[in-house]
Design a protein around this motif. Structure first.
Motif, PDB file in Angstrom:
ATOM      1  N   LEU A   1       0.826  -1.208   0.000  1.00  0.00           N
ATOM      2  CA  LEU A   1       0.000   0.000   0.000  1.00  0.00           C
ATOM      3  C   LEU A   1       0.860   1.258   0.000  1.00  0.00           C
ATOM      4  CD1 LEU A   1      -2.739  -1.144   2.523  1.00  0.00           C
ATOM      5  CD2 LEU A   1      -3.042  -0.771   0.064  1.00  0.00           C
ATOM      6  N   ASP A   2       1.981   1.229   0.712  1.00  0.00           N
ATOM      7  CA  ASP A   2       2.912   2.361   0.687  1.00  0.00           C
ATOM      8  C   ASP A   2       3.483   2.576  -0.717  1.00  0.00           C
ATOM      9  OD1 ASP A   2       2.540   2.848   3.390  1.00  0.00           O
ATOM     10  OD2 ASP A   2       4.412   1.855   4.003  1.00  0.00           O
ATOM     11  N   GLU A   3       3.816   1.478  -1.404  1.00  0.00           N
ATOM     12  CA  GLU A   3       4.321   1.588  -2.785  1.00  0.00           C
ATOM     13  C   GLU A   3       3.256   2.150  -3.714  1.00  0.00           C
ATOM     14  OE1 GLU A   3       6.723  -1.461  -4.695  1.00  0.00           O
ATOM     15  OE2 GLU A   3       6.850  -2.481  -2.744  1.00  0.00           O
ATOM     16  N   LEU A   4       2.005   1.692  -3.529  1.00  0.00           N
ATOM     17  CA  LEU A   4       0.907   2.209  -4.345  1.00  0.00           C
ATOM     18  C   LEU A   4       0.742   3.700  -4.103  1.00  0.00           C
ATOM     19  CD1 LEU A   4      -1.505   1.798  -6.261  1.00  0.00           C
ATOM     20  CD2 LEU A   4      -2.881   1.285  -4.220  1.00  0.00           C
ATOM     21  N   LEU A   5       0.777   4.132  -2.860  1.00  0.00           N
ATOM     22  CA  LEU A   5       0.639   5.554  -2.545  1.00  0.00           C
ATOM     23  C   LEU A   5       1.744   6.374  -3.219  1.00  0.00           C
ATOM     24  CD1 LEU A   5      -0.657   7.914  -1.090  1.00  0.00           C
ATOM     25  CD2 LEU A   5       0.661   7.278   0.949  1.00  0.00           C
ATOM     26  N   ALA A   6       2.973   5.899  -3.158  1.00  0.00           N
ATOM     27  CA  ALA A   6       4.082   6.614  -3.805  1.00  0.00           C
ATOM     28  C   ALA A   6       3.840   6.734  -5.310  1.00  0.00           C
ATOM     29  CB  ALA A   6       5.401   5.905  -3.525  1.00  0.00           C
ATOM     30  N   ALA A   7       3.371   5.658  -5.933  1.00  0.00           N
ATOM     31  CA  ALA A   7       3.085   5.692  -7.372  1.00  0.00           C
ATOM     32  C   ALA A   7       1.922   6.635  -7.668  1.00  0.00           C
ATOM     33  CB  ALA A   7       2.781   4.289  -7.882  1.00  0.00           C
ATOM     34  N   CYS A   8       0.890   6.612  -6.832  1.00  0.00           N
ATOM     35  CA  CYS A   8      -0.265   7.485  -7.043  1.00  0.00           C
ATOM     36  C   CYS A   8       0.110   8.953  -6.897  1.00  0.00           C
ATOM     37  CB  CYS A   8      -1.386   7.129  -6.071  1.00  0.00           C
ATOM     38  SG  CYS A   8      -2.265   5.617  -6.508  1.00  0.00           S
ATOM     39  N   ARG A   9       1.067   9.245  -6.059  1.00  0.00           N
ATOM     40  CA  ARG A   9       1.524  10.641  -5.926  1.00  0.00           C
ATOM     41  C   ARG A   9       2.200  11.126  -7.205  1.00  0.00           C
ATOM     42  NH1 ARG A   9       3.101   9.772   0.186  1.00  0.00           N
ATOM     43  NH2 ARG A   9       1.343  10.873   1.130  1.00  0.00           N
ATOM     44  N   ARG A  10       2.872  10.215  -7.916  1.00  0.00           N
ATOM     45  CA  ARG A  10       3.507  10.567  -9.204  1.00  0.00           C
ATOM     46  C   ARG A  10       2.466  10.606 -10.312  1.00  0.00           C
ATOM     47  NH1 ARG A  10       6.954   6.767  -7.203  1.00  0.00           N
ATOM     48  NH2 ARG A  10       6.189   5.201  -8.658  1.00  0.00           N
ATOM     49  N   GLY A  11       1.637   9.563 -10.402  1.00  0.00           N
ATOM     50  CA  GLY A  11       0.623   9.466 -11.444  1.00  0.00           C
ATOM     51  C   GLY A  11       1.229   9.206 -12.811  1.00  0.00           C
ATOM     52  N   PRO A  12       0.379   9.123 -13.833  1.00  0.00           N
ATOM     53  CA  PRO A  12       0.872   8.916 -15.192  1.00  0.00           C
ATOM     54  C   PRO A  12       1.482  10.202 -15.744  1.00  0.00           C
ATOM     55  CG  PRO A  12      -1.499   9.171 -15.220  1.00  0.00           C
ATOM     56  CD  PRO A  12      -1.081   9.174 -13.769  1.00  0.00           C
ATOM     57  N   PRO A  13       2.304  10.096 -16.783  1.00  0.00           N
ATOM     58  CA  PRO A  13       3.015  11.273 -17.314  1.00  0.00           C
ATOM     59  C   PRO A  13       2.115  12.408 -17.802  1.00  0.00           C
ATOM     60  CG  PRO A  13       3.897   9.252 -18.271  1.00  0.00           C
ATOM     61  CD  PRO A  13       2.704   8.867 -17.453  1.00  0.00           C
ATOM     62  N   ALA A  14       0.919  12.117 -18.287  1.00  0.00           N
ATOM     63  CA  ALA A  14       0.066  13.157 -18.868  1.00  0.00           C
ATOM     64  C   ALA A  14      -0.673  13.998 -17.833  1.00  0.00           C
ATOM     65  CB  ALA A  14      -0.949  12.518 -19.822  1.00  0.00           C
ATOM     66  N   GLY A  15      -0.639  13.598 -16.569  1.00  0.00           N
ATOM     67  CA  GLY A  15      -1.376  14.332 -15.548  1.00  0.00           C
ATOM     68  C   GLY A  15      -0.471  14.823 -14.444  1.00  0.00           C
ATOM     69  N   TRP A  16      -1.081  15.333 -13.388  1.00  0.00           N
ATOM     70  CA  TRP A  16      -0.338  15.694 -12.190  1.00  0.00           C
ATOM     71  C   TRP A  16      -1.251  15.543 -10.985  1.00  0.00           C
ATOM     72  CZ3 TRP A  16      -1.634  19.639 -15.670  1.00  0.00           C
ATOM     73  CH2 TRP A  16      -2.562  20.558 -15.211  1.00  0.00           C
ATOM     74  N   VAL A  17      -0.642  15.398  -9.828  1.00  0.00           N
ATOM     75  CA  VAL A  17      -1.372  15.210  -8.577  1.00  0.00           C
ATOM     76  C   VAL A  17      -1.108  16.404  -7.669  1.00  0.00           C
ATOM     77  CG1 VAL A  17      -1.601  13.735  -6.536  1.00  0.00           C
ATOM     78  CG2 VAL A  17      -1.274  12.698  -8.795  1.00  0.00           C
ATOM     79  N   ASP A  18      -2.201  17.042  -7.228  1.00  0.00           N
ATOM     80  CA  ASP A  18      -2.099  18.160  -6.288  1.00  0.00           C
ATOM     81  C   ASP A  18      -2.127  17.672  -4.840  1.00  0.00           C
ATOM     82  OD1 ASP A  18      -1.979  20.118  -8.279  1.00  0.00           O
ATOM     83  OD2 ASP A  18      -4.161  20.320  -8.344  1.00  0.00           O
ATOM     84  N   GLY A  19      -2.765  16.534  -4.604  1.00  0.00           N
ATOM     85  CA  GLY A  19      -2.850  16.024  -3.247  1.00  0.00           C
ATOM     86  C   GLY A  19      -3.668  14.750  -3.196  1.00  0.00           C
ATOM     87  N   ILE A  20      -3.503  14.005  -2.098  1.00  0.00           N
ATOM     88  CA  ILE A  20      -4.244  12.767  -1.890  1.00  0.00           C
ATOM     89  C   ILE A  20      -4.750  12.746  -0.458  1.00  0.00           C
ATOM     90  CG2 ILE A  20      -4.168  10.241  -1.879  1.00  0.00           C
ATOM     91  CD1 ILE A  20      -1.900  10.356  -3.898  1.00  0.00           C
ATOM     92  N   ASP A  21      -6.055  12.582  -0.302  1.00  0.00           N
ATOM     93  CA  ASP A  21      -6.643  12.366   1.015  1.00  0.00           C
ATOM     94  C   ASP A  21      -6.658  10.862   1.253  1.00  0.00           C
ATOM     95  OD1 ASP A  21      -7.175  15.116   1.292  1.00  0.00           O
ATOM     96  OD2 ASP A  21      -9.070  14.895   0.215  1.00  0.00           O
ATOM     97  N   ILE A  22      -6.172  10.430   2.395  1.00  0.00           N
ATOM     98  CA  ILE A  22      -6.033   9.011   2.692  1.00  0.00           C
ATOM     99  C   ILE A  22      -6.794   8.698   3.972  1.00  0.00           C
ATOM    100  CG2 ILE A  22      -4.392   7.147   3.172  1.00  0.00           C
ATOM    101  CD1 ILE A  22      -2.259   9.186   1.971  1.00  0.00           C
ATOM    102  N   SER A  23      -7.552   7.601   3.953  1.00  0.00           N
ATOM    103  CA  SER A  23      -8.236   7.158   5.160  1.00  0.00           C
ATOM    104  C   SER A  23      -8.277   5.636   5.192  1.00  0.00           C
ATOM    105  CB  SER A  23      -9.658   7.728   5.228  1.00  0.00           C
ATOM    106  OG  SER A  23     -10.408   7.333   4.097  1.00  0.00           O
ATOM    107  N   GLU A  24      -8.257   5.084   6.401  1.00  0.00           N
ATOM    108  CA  GLU A  24      -8.459   3.642   6.528  1.00  0.00           C
ATOM    109  C   GLU A  24      -9.930   3.369   6.295  1.00  0.00           C
ATOM    110  OE1 GLU A  24      -6.509   1.160   9.310  1.00  0.00           O
ATOM    111  OE2 GLU A  24      -5.075   2.728   9.844  1.00  0.00           O
ATOM    112  N   ASP A  25     -10.230   2.181   5.796  1.00  0.00           N
ATOM    113  CA  ASP A  25     -11.601   1.848   5.438  1.00  0.00           C
ATOM    114  C   ASP A  25     -11.915   0.431   5.896  1.00  0.00           C
ATOM    115  OD1 ASP A  25     -13.906   1.049   3.553  1.00  0.00           O
ATOM    116  OD2 ASP A  25     -13.611   3.168   3.102  1.00  0.00           O
ATOM    117  N   PRO A  26     -13.108   0.194   6.432  1.00  0.00           N
ATOM    118  CA  PRO A  26     -13.465  -1.156   6.873  1.00  0.00           C
ATOM    119  C   PRO A  26     -13.857  -2.087   5.725  1.00  0.00           C
ATOM    120  CG  PRO A  26     -15.288   0.324   7.304  1.00  0.00           C
ATOM    121  CD  PRO A  26     -14.142   1.167   6.784  1.00  0.00           C
TER     122      PRO A  26
END
Length: 91
Positions: free
Chosen positions: A53-78
């Motif tokens: 999940l940490d690796e996924l978060l790091a990748a999601c912060r980068r995103g694909p080359p055509a876009g950009w990420v301003d921020g990610i809200d993260i929460s645990e979920d049941p």
């Protein structure tokens, strides 16, 4: 094992972000889904090993080359998603 929900903001729709996320999550062996939201964000639910999940978060912060990420809200979920990782319809 745990489940996290990400809400990703930025230029994340129309740039292949969901396809990118499915590829990363599948490679990491995570279960869950990713979908566009009507407010222009992308929502992702992932279940698995905390290190993956940490690796996924790091990748999601980068995103694909055509876009950009301003921020990610993260929460645990049941929620425990079904096996595999897929793209779902916009909500």
């Amino acid at each position: 094992m745990k489940t996290l929900r990400f809400v990703i903001r930025g230029k994340v729709q129309g740039v292949g972000y969901r396809h990118f996320a499915v590829g990363v999550a599948t490679r990491l062996g995570l279960d869950g889904w990713v979908r566009n939201r009507m407010d222009g964000t992308v929502e992702l639910l992932a279940h698995g090993d905390p290190a993956a999940l940490d690796e996924l978060l790091a990748a999601c912060r980068r995103g694909p080359p055509a876009g950009w990420v301003d921020g990610i809200d993260i929460s645990e979920d049941p929620e425990r998603p079904p096996r595999g990782f897929r793209q779902e319809a916009t909500v």
